[in-house]
Enzyme design. Structure first.
Site, PDB file in Angstrom:
ATOM      1  N   HIS A 100     -25.044  -9.554  10.642  1.00  0.00           N
ATOM      2  CA  HIS A 100     -23.932 -10.496  10.722  1.00  0.00           C
ATOM      3  C   HIS A 100     -23.209 -10.550   9.377  1.00  0.00           C
ATOM      4  O   HIS A 100     -23.708 -10.025   8.379  1.00  0.00           O
ATOM      5  CB  HIS A 100     -24.439 -11.889  11.080  1.00  0.00           C
ATOM      6  CG  HIS A 100     -25.279 -12.490   9.986  1.00  0.00           C
ATOM      7  ND1 HIS A 100     -26.622 -12.205   9.844  1.00  0.00           N
ATOM      8  CD2 HIS A 100     -24.950 -13.313   8.964  1.00  0.00           C
ATOM      9  CE1 HIS A 100     -27.084 -12.847   8.780  1.00  0.00           C
ATOM     10  NE2 HIS A 100     -26.091 -13.517   8.215  1.00  0.00           N
TER      11      HIS A 100
ATOM     12  N   HIS B  69     -19.800  -9.114   3.309  1.00  0.00           N
ATOM     13  CA  HIS B  69     -20.718  -7.976   3.438  1.00  0.00           C
ATOM     14  C   HIS B  69     -21.671  -8.200   4.602  1.00  0.00           C
ATOM     15  O   HIS B  69     -21.844  -9.325   5.063  1.00  0.00           O
ATOM     16  CB  HIS B  69     -21.526  -7.778   2.150  1.00  0.00           C
ATOM     17  CG  HIS B  69     -22.485  -8.895   1.903  1.00  0.00           C
ATOM     18  ND1 HIS B  69     -22.099 -10.109   1.345  1.00  0.00           N
ATOM     19  CD2 HIS B  69     -23.818  -9.001   2.160  1.00  0.00           C
ATOM     20  CE1 HIS B  69     -23.145 -10.906   1.257  1.00  0.00           C
ATOM     21  NE2 HIS B  69     -24.202 -10.262   1.758  1.00  0.00           N
TER      22      HIS B  69
END
Length: 171
Positions: free
Chosen positions: A39, A121
């Site tokens: 995620h 990220h």
């Protein structure tokens, strides 16, 4: 309970991120993040009360998220705790704006912890023995998004398990 707001990749993208994680693990060692846990964290909220969690669930279910696209075209790392990640080589104004908008609203719930720097990220490895991307395939993925999940992190001896408590409506 420990909560965060996140973008959750659609199945096809999750599979592609998993392939990158496999390549990174083979090259760098460490602990590979399971595909179902991949995620992008937009806001880490930490421990919140049951009352706050209920309010956040209601808020997320009404939240409007403008559609956007995020290009994942680079590798990066955080030396401590040995995290190797994939993200964008250039700042993404839409993600940065979404991050700021979410934190503006979260502060209305008396939540603190807005980071001074936002580095979008997707973590692929933890405790990597090597943090070099040399020899890894060049990522070139596009993540179309239009929803945010409120996620509960349940910590176990073997790692964390994530459970989505609420998802914003799809635009």
């Amino acid at each position: 309970m420990r909560l965060f707001l996140a973008l959750v990749p659609p199945p096809e993208l999750r599979e592609q991120l998993g392939e990158l994680a496999d390549a990174a693990h083979a090259n760098c060692g460490g602990r590979r993040i399971p595909d179902e846990s991949l995620h992008l964290t937009l806001a880490f909220l930490g421990e919140v009360s049951d009352v706050q969690a209920t309010e956040l669930v209601d808020w997320v279910r009404r939240l409007t998220v403008p559609p956007g696209e995020w290009r994942l075209d680079g590798w990066g790392h955080f030396r401590r705790p040995g995290i190797l990640w994939v993200g964008g080589q250039s700042p993404d104004p839409a993600l940065t704006a979404l991050h700021g908008h979410l934190w503006d609203a979260l502060e209305g719930f008396d939540l603190t912890g807005r980071p001074t720097c936002f580095v979008p990220h997707v973590s692929l490895l933890r405790r990597a023995r090597r943090l070099e991307a040399h020899g890894l395939p060049a990522p070139d993925l596009v993540w179309g998004y239009n929803r945010v999940d409120l996620v509960r992190s349940i910590t176990r001896d073997w790692g964390s398990r994530y459970v989505s408590l609420a998802r914003s409506p799809q635009n």
